[in-house]
Design a protein around this motif. Structure first.
Motif, PDB file in Angstrom:
ATOM      1  N   GLN A 142     -15.985   4.093   1.965  1.00 54.73           N
ATOM      2  CA  GLN A 142     -14.607   4.548   1.487  1.00 54.73           C
ATOM      3  C   GLN A 142     -13.444   3.578   1.726  1.00 54.73           C
ATOM      4  O   GLN A 142     -13.790   2.512   2.697  1.00 54.73           O
ATOM      5  CB  GLN A 142     -13.875   5.640   2.274  1.00 54.73           C
ATOM      6  N   MET A 169      -8.697  10.017  -3.190  1.00 50.58           N
ATOM      7  CA  MET A 169      -8.183   8.756  -2.731  1.00 50.58           C
ATOM      8  C   MET A 169      -8.599   7.586  -3.312  1.00 50.58           C
ATOM      9  O   MET A 169      -8.333   6.588  -3.239  1.00 50.58           O
ATOM     10  CB  MET A 169      -7.918   8.757  -1.338  1.00 50.58           C
ATOM     11  N   GLU A 170     -10.247   7.750  -3.551  1.00 49.21           N
ATOM     12  CA  GLU A 170     -10.990   6.625  -4.205  1.00 49.21           C
ATOM     13  C   GLU A 170     -10.525   6.513  -5.720  1.00 49.21           C
ATOM     14  O   GLU A 170     -11.075   5.424  -6.119  1.00 49.21           O
ATOM     15  CB  GLU A 170     -12.461   7.038  -4.066  1.00 49.21           C
ATOM     16  N   TYR A 179      -4.089   7.252   4.125  1.00 53.49           N
ATOM     17  CA  TYR A 179      -3.900   8.460   4.128  1.00 53.49           C
ATOM     18  C   TYR A 179      -3.617   9.015   5.321  1.00 53.49           C
ATOM     19  O   TYR A 179      -4.293   8.697   6.460  1.00 53.49           O
ATOM     20  CB  TYR A 179      -5.479   9.136   3.692  1.00 53.49           C
ATOM     21  N   ASN A 206      -5.912   2.193  -0.187  1.00 54.76           N
ATOM     22  CA  ASN A 206      -4.371   2.830   0.058  1.00 54.76           C
ATOM     23  C   ASN A 206      -4.763   3.689   1.345  1.00 54.76           C
ATOM     24  O   ASN A 206      -5.623   3.490   2.256  1.00 54.76           O
ATOM     25  CB  ASN A 206      -3.833   3.587  -1.024  1.00 54.76           C
ATOM     26  N   THR A 254     -10.231   3.868   1.802  1.00 53.44           N
ATOM     27  CA  THR A 254      -9.020   4.421   2.449  1.00 53.44           C
ATOM     28  C   THR A 254      -8.920   4.018   3.910  1.00 53.44           C
ATOM     29  O   THR A 254      -9.839   4.507   4.532  1.00 53.44           O
ATOM     30  CB  THR A 254      -8.855   5.971   2.066  1.00 53.44           C
ATOM     31  N   LYS A 281       0.930  -1.087  -0.060  1.00 54.77           N
ATOM     32  CA  LYS A 281      -0.006  -0.059  -0.025  1.00 54.77           C
ATOM     33  C   LYS A 281       0.779   1.296   0.000  1.00 54.77           C
ATOM     34  O   LYS A 281       1.990   1.112   0.591  1.00 54.77           O
ATOM     35  CB  LYS A 281      -0.834   0.132   1.091  1.00 54.77           C
TER      36      LYS A 281
END
Length: 276
Positions: A135, A96-97, A104, A102, A137, A63
């Motif tokens: 989400q 981020m999507e 943040y 991953n 993230t 990631k």
């Protein structure tokens, strides 16, 4: 396998950033979502994001980590400053999507003499407004050195934030070696003890990434000054123990040392040779 990388610029695009990581022999990376001093982010190019995801898959990346701007303060005394943090972080999570599943990372903030309890409550309130069930993230609280009125200098403060978040499954922690050492956690002489304390208070299942940095300042200084690997008060032997620790060695390691790209390449080579 060791997952190691460094902080890179996304200014030339996401795929270009991934290719730069490969040139350094990195298989993870960190980048600012926008100018580290805040401001508007560049428009997203979905094809560029897809190209980075393909590069990561083809080269067995772990990631990767997006970092919020340093200037954000989710627990500021000024309401407009708190609103700005909320707006930026909410926008970042939407962006981020395009790079799903991953990480943040952000600094929990400084309470600016309002008191730790008030600061923690403000940070919890922000997270409960921006986190969404859909989400992908994971949002990370970073361990902090404790300079000024920073929140996050103790594992207990981070736990209090986590416990107040409704969608705690969307949360985790980033462990910064320079910061925890400066905060008074002796990872040089008692790494096992520090990790046992982290596990007891927060849980190692909430640890997602390591910021691997040496420290310009001594133990317990509460000063956030990163140093090159092996050139500071933590030292190469202690950092080698970090990357090889059975409870940490599977995690991505991100270098935030004061380096240019050639310096990062040298440090990655050194650390890969120390990884057993």
């Amino acid at each position: 396998m060791m997952f190691i990388g460094c902080h890179l610029s996304v200014s030339k695009g996401y795929e270009a950033m991934g290719k730069e990581a490969l040139k350094l022999d990195a298989n993870t990376l960190q980048f600012f979502t926008r100018n580290p001093r805040g401001g508007k982010a560049k428009d997203i190019d979905p094809k560029d994001c897809e190209a980075l995801l393909n590069l990561m898959k083809e080269n067995n990346f772990s990631k990767i980590v997006a970092h919020a701007p340093y200037t954000l303060n989710p627990c500021a005394s000024d309401e407009r400053t708190r609103v700005f943090a909320l707006e930026v972080m909410s926008d970042d999570l939407n962006r981020m999507e395009y790079l799903p599943h991953n990480l943040y990372n952000f600094h929990p903030g400084s309470h600016v003499k309002q008191g730790v309890n008030v600061g923690i409550d403000y940070t919890i309130s922000l997270l409960n407004k921006i986190l969404k069930p859909e989400q992908t993230t994971i949002v990370l609280l970073e361990t902090m050195a404790g300079k000024g009125t920073e929140i996050g200098k103790t594992f207990e403060e981070l736990r209090r934030i986590l416990e107040g978040v409704n969608l705690i499954e969307k949360m985790g922690v980033c462990f910064d070696t320079c910061h925890v050492y400066a905060a008074g956690y002796d990872i040089v002489n008692d790494l096992d003890g520090v990790l046992e304390e982290f596990d007891k208070i927060i849980g190692l299942n909430k640890l997602y990434v390591i910021h691997l940095n040496d420290s310009k300042n001594p133990f317990g200084s509460h000063k956030d000054r990163h140093e090159k690997i092996g050139k500071g008060s933590i030292g190469i032997k202690a950092l080698a123990k970090v990357i090889n620790h059975p409870k940490l060695r599977h995690l991505p390691f991100i270098l935030e040392t004061p380096n240019d790209l050639s310096g990062y390449a040298d440090e990655i080579k050194i650390l890969r040779n120390l990884y057993k």
